[in-house]
Design a protein around this motif. Sequence first.
Motif, PDB file in Angstrom:
ATOM      1  N   VAL A  76      55.673   8.493 -41.234  1.00  0.00           N
ATOM      2  CA  VAL A  76      56.179   9.364 -42.285  1.00  0.00           C
ATOM      3  C   VAL A  76      57.655   9.646 -42.004  1.00  0.00           C
ATOM      4  N   PHE A  77      58.501   9.593 -43.060  1.00  0.00           N
ATOM      5  CA  PHE A  77      59.942   9.725 -42.911  1.00  0.00           C
ATOM      6  C   PHE A  77      60.456  10.942 -43.660  1.00  0.00           C
ATOM      7  N   ASP A  78      61.701  11.324 -43.349  1.00  0.00           N
ATOM      8  CA  ASP A  78      62.269  12.537 -43.918  1.00  0.00           C
ATOM      9  C   ASP A  78      62.623  12.396 -45.386  1.00  0.00           C
ATOM     10  N   ARG A  79      62.834  11.174 -45.870  1.00  0.00           N
ATOM     11  CA  ARG A  79      63.170  10.948 -47.279  1.00  0.00           C
ATOM     12  C   ARG A  79      62.874   9.483 -47.607  1.00  0.00           C
ATOM     13  N   GLN A  80      63.002   9.134 -48.884  1.00  0.00           N
ATOM     14  CA  GLN A  80      62.768   7.749 -49.283  1.00  0.00           C
ATOM     15  C   GLN A  80      63.884   6.849 -48.758  1.00  0.00           C
ATOM     16  N   TRP A 118      51.824  -1.422 -45.723  1.00  0.00           N
ATOM     17  CA  TRP A 118      51.804  -0.919 -47.092  1.00  0.00           C
ATOM     18  C   TRP A 118      52.836   0.196 -47.236  1.00  0.00           C
ATOM     19  N   PHE A 119      53.295   0.445 -48.454  1.00  0.00           N
ATOM     20  CA  PHE A 119      54.400   1.365 -48.680  1.00  0.00           C
ATOM     21  C   PHE A 119      53.995   2.447 -49.680  1.00  0.00           C
ATOM     22  N   LYS A 120      54.448   3.683 -49.398  1.00  0.00           N
ATOM     23  CA  LYS A 120      54.225   4.814 -50.302  1.00  0.00           C
ATOM     24  C   LYS A 120      55.592   5.330 -50.734  1.00  0.00           C
ATOM     25  N   ALA A 152      61.200   0.061 -50.697  1.00  0.00           N
ATOM     26  CA  ALA A 152      61.505   1.489 -50.727  1.00  0.00           C
ATOM     27  C   ALA A 152      60.239   2.291 -50.474  1.00  0.00           C
ATOM     28  N   ALA A 153      60.346   3.306 -49.600  1.00  0.00           N
ATOM     29  CA  ALA A 153      59.174   4.118 -49.288  1.00  0.00           C
ATOM     30  C   ALA A 153      59.598   5.359 -48.526  1.00  0.00           C
ATOM     31  N   ALA A 163      67.769   5.210 -50.028  1.00  0.00           N
ATOM     32  CA  ALA A 163      67.056   4.641 -51.174  1.00  0.00           C
ATOM     33  C   ALA A 163      67.854   4.685 -52.462  1.00  0.00           C
ATOM     34  N   SER A 164      69.012   5.357 -52.477  1.00  0.00           N
ATOM     35  CA  SER A 164      69.822   5.377 -53.699  1.00  0.00           C
ATOM     36  C   SER A 164      70.465   4.029 -53.985  1.00  0.00           C
TER      37      SER A 164
END
Length: 874
Positions: free
Chosen positions: A266-270, A297-299, A335-336, A362-363
């Motif tokens: 789990v990460f702090d942002r996308q 797999w990616f969320k 991206a996740a 991710a931007s």
Amino acid sequence: MHLFLLLILHAAAAVAQVDPAHCRYALGMEDGRIKDDDITASSQWHETTGPQYARLNREDGDGAWCPEGQLDASDLQFLQVDLRRLTFLTVVASQGRYARNGIEFARAYSLNYSRDGVIWKSWKNRLGSTVMEGNKNAYAPVINDLHPPVVTRWVRLIPRTELSTVCMRVELYGCHWEDGLISYSAPEGQLMPQPGLPTAILNDSTYDGAHQKRKLSGGLGQLTDGVVGLDDFLLTRQYPAWPGYDYLGWRNISMGADQSVEMDFVFDRQRNFTSMKVHSNNMFSRGVKIFSSVSCWFKPRPSSAWEAEPVVFHTVLDDRNPSARYVTVPLERRAASALRCRFAFADTWMMFSEVSFQSEDASMSVTPPPVGDSSTVPSISGAEPSASAVPDDSKAPILIGCLVTIILLLVIIIFLILWCQYVCKVLEKGPRRILGEEVTVRLSSCSDTIVLQTPPVPPRSGLAQSDPHYERVFLLDPQYQNPETLRNKLPELSQSAEASACGGGYAEPDVTQCTPHQCFHSNAPHYAETDIVRLQGVTGSNMYAVPALTVDSLTRKDISASEFPRQRLLFREKLGEGQFGEVHLCEAQGLAAFLGEDEEEDEDEEERDAAGRDRDGRAALVAVKQLRADATSQARNDFLKEIKIMSRLNDGNIIRLLCVCVTSDPLCMVTEYMENGDLNMFLSQREMESTLTHANNIPSVSPADLLHMSAQISSGMRYLASLNFVHRDLATRNCLLDRRLTIKIADFGMSRNLYSSDYYRIQGRAVLPIRWMAWESILLGKFTTSSDVWAFGVTLWEIFTLCKEQPYSLLTDQQVIANTGEFFRNQGRQVFLYAPPLCPPSLFELMMRCWRRDIPDRPSFEGLYQALRPHVRQ
């Protein structure tokens, strides 16, 4: 081109890996980069002792943060710091308050931390203790390395004390946590029994999340602590630790029918994920291999579902090389904000020691998930871009031109790096011709080339080569870890000591030797003290060792130094203390005129530092060694001996005796003191010069500065050796530094509480700097100029590590002493200091020559000075 891109990907991933040994940057309490609004507290005694004043080495307000009231053991008052972003925290420094309103400090404290500001966790060391050692006085900082380090944004320091008032000043050290990983989940590690071998305990012992139903969740631990496991998983980089400590491992049959390990990250942002690096053990002879494949797999967002199409990667298994290695898994810029990766077994066991990720914000534009069979191996070049990702035609030529230019620059850089590494290896391995005249040795590194003129040294004989990286050499035998049993464990040493130190051995004029009845009369080595000035001076300092005939009975008429009016010495700070006296930092009013140095009107005021005076020529900073009035007659005589010794020294790189106060008690000697303090503190607060340090105004030094300092120390020690003086405590803490980087070798580092951990007390008797001492000094009580050469090599090592680490930091004091036994036996098992990353290879070779086992094989200070002289600035 695919191979080239893979090389670039691997290089970029390697840089992202956090190294706790180098991630030690001050985060901004002292210099103000951490703003007042980001420092809060549970309470404060007064507005002038609020949390904003808790800055190390600063005395704003009333000098520190002080919580309200007197604390007892049950109080949980805290100082809280918001670092504003996720940070890899490695070191905490604390300090008390020394002010007109009182002297308060915390003798111990604990640390809580949080990554989200909601869930707080208690830091504990690798043995489970949550309390860190605090301060012993109000002025000396105490530095605590966090083992293990933590990833956090918010930090709370909680003083622990009996009923008393406490105050604190702090600094935090670490670096930014670029991974963005805030937690991982995995099955608990397991035990690995092995017939005839210790059981490997492969659990995640530092995990700070939840342990439920044999699963780890919601935390971080050993997979993100920056410690990479060794090839043999039974060996560890930590001490003390159990076999298998560095790895988290699982057995295939315990992982269900599919025999795979599932982990969530789990990460702090996308983020757009480029790759994942997994450090995996591959000791296939014991049923351990890297994973055969992994599916990820990616969320995209925490509230969304897992995407259906995974990235699948098959590894190339290696049954010939059992080395542990990083496996880089391409993630195709998906991206996740969370990943779920399923690792498939290739053998009975699978073990990981580190996991890290390469990603971008991710931007930026995102390549969509590939369409097709999820079981296929993704190509190195990734999926074809969609039409929406193609740039506008009018900009395409510009973008292509920029891309080609970048690729060409990268190719050139890689070529230069590979060429530099090739040259370094050739210079390290190339044979040296021993000539009858001076030979030229080139010190080459990837950033500079230095030429040293070195006189010939006899070739090294009978010494086995050893890897200087001590964490990868033979582990010390546990039976040699008690210094009180050295004689029993080393019977051959006792016999040799009597032959060498009691009538045999070297007959050099500056050798300290013992009489026959003194040699190993107890279970610990005896240190000769009859034929020289005492090992520890009356003020707690070292004092130079000289032949006894030069320091016989003394009276006031034997002292050539002038008597200075003691009422003109104004106390500024206590630097340290010893058994019979203290060392003070003082202002000497009118010292320049007293010494007759104020008459040189054409002298530039900026250069007037020969006597340590300040710019106005009236008040001077000096170090004052003071003998207590109730000292014994023997202590008084030793003090006068030290004055006579100091009065003989006249060299630009040796601390100078300026004057004395001996007509009445307490007896005092006044010596120079340099504006920049000691070299250890000066270097430890700086970084290597770079574009980053210039841009951020970070205090820095250049490689040329370090060489200039090294050359000056060799010059001062050459002068002492010419007088048959043996220093016996050469180290950066005993080298003072002025604003022009001029070095003066001093001798009162032993008396300073700040460096008490650098000394070891033998059965309550001698206090010894064993990490700087030659093996013959520790085991035989033999001190010579050659043992000072050994200490000079360790001092060079300190300089080129910027004093960020204590020598042999991974060894206990008992292990350091045990290692000297390995030097005595000379079976190739002795542990050497590793090569500092900042040190040119051939300069490290010069250090290694200083640490040669046989005394005649070590260089002289004259030779060391000639080697380093070209780097002295005029």
